[in-house]
Design a protein around this motif. Structure first.
Motif, PDB file in Angstrom:
ATOM      1  N   LEU A  92     122.606  -6.695 -33.810  1.00  0.00           N
ATOM      2  CA  LEU A  92     121.992  -5.383 -34.010  1.00  0.00           C
ATOM      3  C   LEU A  92     120.805  -5.526 -34.955  1.00  0.00           C
ATOM      4  O   LEU A  92     120.954  -5.990 -36.075  1.00  0.00           O
ATOM      5  CB  LEU A  92     123.006  -4.401 -34.616  1.00  0.00           C
ATOM      6  CG  LEU A  92     122.477  -3.003 -34.941  1.00  0.00           C
ATOM      7  CD1 LEU A  92     122.049  -2.268 -33.670  1.00  0.00           C
ATOM      8  CD2 LEU A  92     123.533  -2.191 -35.705  1.00  0.00           C
ATOM      9  N   LEU A  93     119.632  -5.110 -34.483  1.00  0.00           N
ATOM     10  CA  LEU A  93     118.446  -5.095 -35.322  1.00  0.00           C
ATOM     11  C   LEU A  93     118.543  -3.909 -36.274  1.00  0.00           C
ATOM     12  O   LEU A  93     118.656  -2.763 -35.846  1.00  0.00           O
ATOM     13  CB  LEU A  93     117.191  -4.992 -34.453  1.00  0.00           C
ATOM     14  CG  LEU A  93     115.852  -5.020 -35.192  1.00  0.00           C
ATOM     15  CD1 LEU A  93     115.673  -6.326 -35.960  1.00  0.00           C
ATOM     16  CD2 LEU A  93     114.707  -4.830 -34.190  1.00  0.00           C
ATOM     17  N   LEU A  94     118.493  -4.184 -37.564  1.00  0.00           N
ATOM     18  CA  LEU A  94     118.819  -3.180 -38.575  1.00  0.00           C
ATOM     19  C   LEU A  94     117.617  -2.435 -39.138  1.00  0.00           C
ATOM     20  O   LEU A  94     117.774  -1.613 -40.035  1.00  0.00           O
ATOM     21  CB  LEU A  94     119.580  -3.861 -39.730  1.00  0.00           C
ATOM     22  CG  LEU A  94     120.964  -4.403 -39.360  1.00  0.00           C
ATOM     23  CD1 LEU A  94     121.496  -5.320 -40.455  1.00  0.00           C
ATOM     24  CD2 LEU A  94     121.931  -3.253 -39.105  1.00  0.00           C
ATOM     25  N   ASP A  95     116.419  -2.714 -38.617  1.00  0.00           N
ATOM     26  CA  ASP A  95     115.185  -2.119 -39.131  1.00  0.00           C
ATOM     27  C   ASP A  95     114.915  -2.673 -40.538  1.00  0.00           C
ATOM     28  O   ASP A  95     115.671  -3.477 -41.070  1.00  0.00           O
ATOM     29  CB  ASP A  95     115.243  -0.593 -39.111  1.00  0.00           C
ATOM     30  CG  ASP A  95     113.870   0.063 -39.021  1.00  0.00           C
ATOM     31  OD1 ASP A  95     112.856  -0.601 -39.291  1.00  0.00           O
ATOM     32  OD2 ASP A  95     113.800   1.264 -38.673  1.00  0.00           O
ATOM     33  N   LYS A 102     121.475  -5.915 -45.721  1.00  0.00           N
ATOM     34  CA  LYS A 102     122.321  -7.000 -45.225  1.00  0.00           C
ATOM     35  C   LYS A 102     122.040  -8.317 -45.951  1.00  0.00           C
ATOM     36  O   LYS A 102     122.957  -9.080 -46.262  1.00  0.00           O
ATOM     37  CB  LYS A 102     122.097  -7.183 -43.715  1.00  0.00           C
ATOM     38  CG  LYS A 102     122.867  -8.362 -43.103  1.00  0.00           C
ATOM     39  CD  LYS A 102     122.649  -8.446 -41.604  1.00  0.00           C
ATOM     40  CE  LYS A 102     123.170  -9.737 -41.000  1.00  0.00           C
ATOM     41  NZ  LYS A 102     124.560 -10.035 -41.306  1.00  0.00           N
ATOM     42  N   ALA A 103     120.764  -8.562 -46.245  1.00  0.00           N
ATOM     43  CA  ALA A 103     120.371  -9.837 -46.855  1.00  0.00           C
ATOM     44  C   ALA A 103     120.468  -9.833 -48.370  1.00  0.00           C
ATOM     45  O   ALA A 103     120.226 -10.873 -49.003  1.00  0.00           O
ATOM     46  CB  ALA A 103     118.939 -10.180 -46.439  1.00  0.00           C
ATOM     47  N   LEU A 104     120.827  -8.709 -48.983  1.00  0.00           N
ATOM     48  CA  LEU A 104     120.770  -8.579 -50.439  1.00  0.00           C
ATOM     49  C   LEU A 104     121.543  -9.664 -51.190  1.00  0.00           C
ATOM     50  O   LEU A 104     121.065 -10.155 -52.224  1.00  0.00           O
ATOM     51  CB  LEU A 104     121.244  -7.191 -50.858  1.00  0.00           C
ATOM     52  CG  LEU A 104     120.801  -6.718 -52.247  1.00  0.00           C
ATOM     53  CD1 LEU A 104     119.280  -6.700 -52.348  1.00  0.00           C
ATOM     54  CD2 LEU A 104     121.356  -5.325 -52.537  1.00  0.00           C
ATOM     55  N   PRO A 105     122.723 -10.090 -50.717  1.00  0.00           N
ATOM     56  CA  PRO A 105     123.412 -11.163 -51.438  1.00  0.00           C
ATOM     57  C   PRO A 105     122.585 -12.445 -51.550  1.00  0.00           C
ATOM     58  O   PRO A 105     122.730 -13.189 -52.534  1.00  0.00           O
ATOM     59  CB  PRO A 105     124.677 -11.391 -50.595  1.00  0.00           C
ATOM     60  CG  PRO A 105     124.931 -10.075 -49.941  1.00  0.00           C
ATOM     61  CD  PRO A 105     123.562  -9.542 -49.628  1.00  0.00           C
ATOM     62  N   GLU A 106     121.731 -12.703 -50.572  1.00  0.00           N
ATOM     63  CA  GLU A 106     120.871 -13.885 -50.619  1.00  0.00           C
ATOM     64  C   GLU A 106     119.602 -13.644 -51.437  1.00  0.00           C
ATOM     65  O   GLU A 106     118.988 -14.592 -51.920  1.00  0.00           O
ATOM     66  CB  GLU A 106     120.471 -14.309 -49.198  1.00  0.00           C
ATOM     67  CG  GLU A 106     121.618 -14.842 -48.357  1.00  0.00           C
ATOM     68  CD  GLU A 106     122.101 -16.204 -48.845  1.00  0.00           C
ATOM     69  OE1 GLU A 106     121.388 -16.841 -49.641  1.00  0.00           O
ATOM     70  OE2 GLU A 106     123.203 -16.608 -48.428  1.00  0.00           O
ATOM     71  N   LEU A 107     119.221 -12.386 -51.590  1.00  0.00           N
ATOM     72  CA  LEU A 107     117.987 -12.060 -52.296  1.00  0.00           C
ATOM     73  C   LEU A 107     118.175 -11.995 -53.804  1.00  0.00           C
ATOM     74  O   LEU A 107     117.200 -12.142 -54.557  1.00  0.00           O
ATOM     75  CB  LEU A 107     117.425 -10.732 -51.778  1.00  0.00           C
ATOM     76  CG  LEU A 107     116.927 -10.766 -50.329  1.00  0.00           C
ATOM     77  CD1 LEU A 107     116.759  -9.355 -49.784  1.00  0.00           C
ATOM     78  CD2 LEU A 107     115.625 -11.534 -50.235  1.00  0.00           C
TER      79      LEU A 107
END
Length: 246
Positions: A92-95, A102-107
């Protein structure tokens, strides 16, 4: 906005690169190639963005993938000058905002860059991303957008995105007005804006609007020339502009 003088230089080392879009306006090229891998003057759009991040001292880029994701992953393996983490959105493309949540743990929990993978620019002298960092002030800002002046841009068709106030805060352009300022697809953002948010389809525009309401959306006009390639026909226009800027 004058460059903010810091006693200690601020240098973000992480970026979110938004690269999952479908690129429908770029068809038929994007029927077989994801838009970030379209080449302009022999270099892919996403590599031009990653080059700018490396120049600014960024060590890690989190790249979301969705459309033709296998091609994106294979290409990104060729970069050895920046650590790349894939945020997989195949299902699912999340915009734009959903992808960041979704990527915040990696950021991580420090201010990071946001970069659109399908626009790029030619710096005048200094790195515009470094200038963005020099102007960041967490006490006043939630988001700092890099803006392009339409008179120093190629490929943009529209009425502009924001009016720039005297204190460098931003406001939306009403439907019956025009502005010289375009969101250039690069920004700095406080990660606390996304903390605790549900992973769902959501746009950064809602975060921009909230920051405007709080008086905490700021803009910095870039130096140099900004380019966007929205259609196959625009590639030649961009390449011609690059020749004049060389």
């Amino acid at each position: 906005m004058p460059d903010k003088k810091n006693s200690e230089a601020f240098a973000p080392d992480t970026a979110m690169v938004l690269a999952g879009g479908l690129g429908t306006r770029m068809r038929p090229l994007t029927l077989t190639t994801p838009k970030p891998l379209i080449e302009v003057a022999g270099r892919t759009l996403i590599d031009r963005g990653l080059d700018a991040l490396v120049e600014a001292g960024v060590k890690k880029a989190v790249v979301n993938v969705h459309y033709l994701a296998d091609q994106m992953e294979e290409h990104l393996k060729t970069r050895d000058d920046i650590a790349i983490t894939i945020s997989d959105e195949r299902e699912l493309l999340l915009d734009s905002a959903g992808g960041i949540v979704k990527a915040l743990p990696e950021l991580g929990d420090k201010t990071f860059y946001i970069l659109n993978a399908d626009t790029f620019w030619v710096d005048s002298q200094n790195s515009n991303l470094k200038r963005l960092a020099q102007n960041w002030d967490e006490s006043r800002m939630d988001i700092l957008l890099m803006l392009a002046d339409r008179h120093h841009s190629t490929g943009h068709e529209g009425r502009g995105d924001f009016h720039l106030n005297e204190n460098s805060t931003l406001r939306r352009v009403p439907v019956d007005e025009r502005s010289d300022y375009i969101y250039a697809g690069a920004a700095l953002v406080n990660p606390q804006l996304f903390a605790g948010k549900e992973i769902s389809v959501s746009s950064l525009n809602s975060y921009f609007n909230a920051a405007i309401a709080a008086g905490r959306l700021y803009g910095m006009v870039m130096q140099g020339h900004w380019l966007t390639v929205g259609t196959p026909e625009a590639i030649g226009e961009a390449e011609a502009a690059l020749l004049t800027l060389a």
